[in-house]
Design a protein around this motif. Structure first.
Motif, mmCIF file in Angstrom:
data_model
loop_
_atom_site.group_PDB
_atom_site.id
_atom_site.type_symbol
_atom_site.label_atom_id
_atom_site.label_comp_id
_atom_site.label_asym_id
_atom_site.label_seq_id
_atom_site.Cartn_x
_atom_site.Cartn_y
_atom_site.Cartn_z
ATOM 1 N N LEU A 116 -3.623 -14.049 -14.175
ATOM 2 C CA LEU A 116 -2.968 -14.476 -12.921
ATOM 3 C C LEU A 116 -3.571 -14.419 -11.581
ATOM 4 O O LEU A 116 -3.147 -14.986 -10.757
ATOM 5 N N GLY A 117 -4.798 -13.921 -11.531
ATOM 6 C CA GLY A 117 -5.723 -14.052 -10.480
ATOM 7 C C GLY A 117 -5.360 -12.789 -9.482
ATOM 8 O O GLY A 117 -5.501 -12.952 -8.400
ATOM 9 N N LEU A 118 -4.452 -11.526 -10.043
ATOM 10 C CA LEU A 118 -4.284 -10.604 -9.292
ATOM 11 C C LEU A 118 -5.075 -9.168 -9.684
ATOM 12 O O LEU A 118 -6.138 -9.274 -10.521
ATOM 13 N N LYS A 119 -4.746 -8.326 -8.985
ATOM 14 C CA LYS A 119 -5.571 -7.125 -9.352
ATOM 15 C C LYS A 119 -4.656 -6.394 -10.053
ATOM 16 O O LYS A 119 -3.237 -6.518 -10.090
ATOM 17 N N ALA A 150 2.597 -17.161 -18.548
ATOM 18 C CA ALA A 150 2.541 -18.759 -18.385
ATOM 19 C C ALA A 150 3.780 -18.867 -17.669
ATOM 20 O O ALA A 150 3.846 -19.877 -16.815
ATOM 21 N N LYS A 151 4.811 -18.687 -18.290
ATOM 22 C CA LYS A 151 6.289 -18.896 -17.839
ATOM 23 C C LYS A 151 6.201 -18.231 -16.054
ATOM 24 O O LYS A 151 6.764 -19.091 -15.213
ATOM 25 N N TYR A 152 5.755 -17.118 -15.865
ATOM 26 C CA TYR A 152 5.696 -16.548 -14.410
ATOM 27 C C TYR A 152 4.911 -17.618 -13.576
ATOM 28 O O TYR A 152 5.309 -17.755 -12.310
ATOM 29 N N LYS A 153 3.678 -17.931 -14.062
ATOM 30 C CA LYS A 153 2.930 -18.837 -13.102
ATOM 31 C C LYS A 153 3.644 -20.053 -12.921
ATOM 32 O O LYS A 153 3.611 -20.399 -11.679
ATOM 33 N N ALA A 154 4.467 -20.607 -14.015
ATOM 34 C CA ALA A 154 5.136 -21.914 -13.515
ATOM 35 C C ALA A 154 6.324 -21.515 -12.313
ATOM 36 O O ALA A 154 6.478 -22.319 -11.603
#
Length: 79
Positions: free
Chosen positions: A28-31, A62-66
């Protein structure tokens, strides 16, 4: 791998596997700490608990990112 998404779905089809907090954060590109806080306060992706182990489904990530995609700042504030 099963394609459970309709053909018109804009999300790429990903192989569903379980990953730990650090891998989910990388995806997700998070910490990892951000995901830990979201598990307590809400607002993050769905997760699973297996005893003390926390795992995230790559399909859910993937659903969360979308679902959190925003096209422009005005679209964000209009919601």
């Amino acid at each position: 791998m099963y394609n459970i998404l309709p053909p018109s779905c804009p999300m790429p089809v990903v192989e569903d596997r379980m990953v730990d907090t650090h891998e989910a954060a990388r995806i997700l590109g998070l910490k990892a700490g951000t995901l830990r806080k979201q598990r307590v306060y809400g607002g993050g992706p769905m997760f699973h608990k297996f005893g003390k182990a926390v795992r995230y489904s790559t399909l859910e990530l993937a659903k969360y990112k979308a679902a959190t995609r925003v096209a422009s700042p005005s679209e964000h504030w209009a919601a």
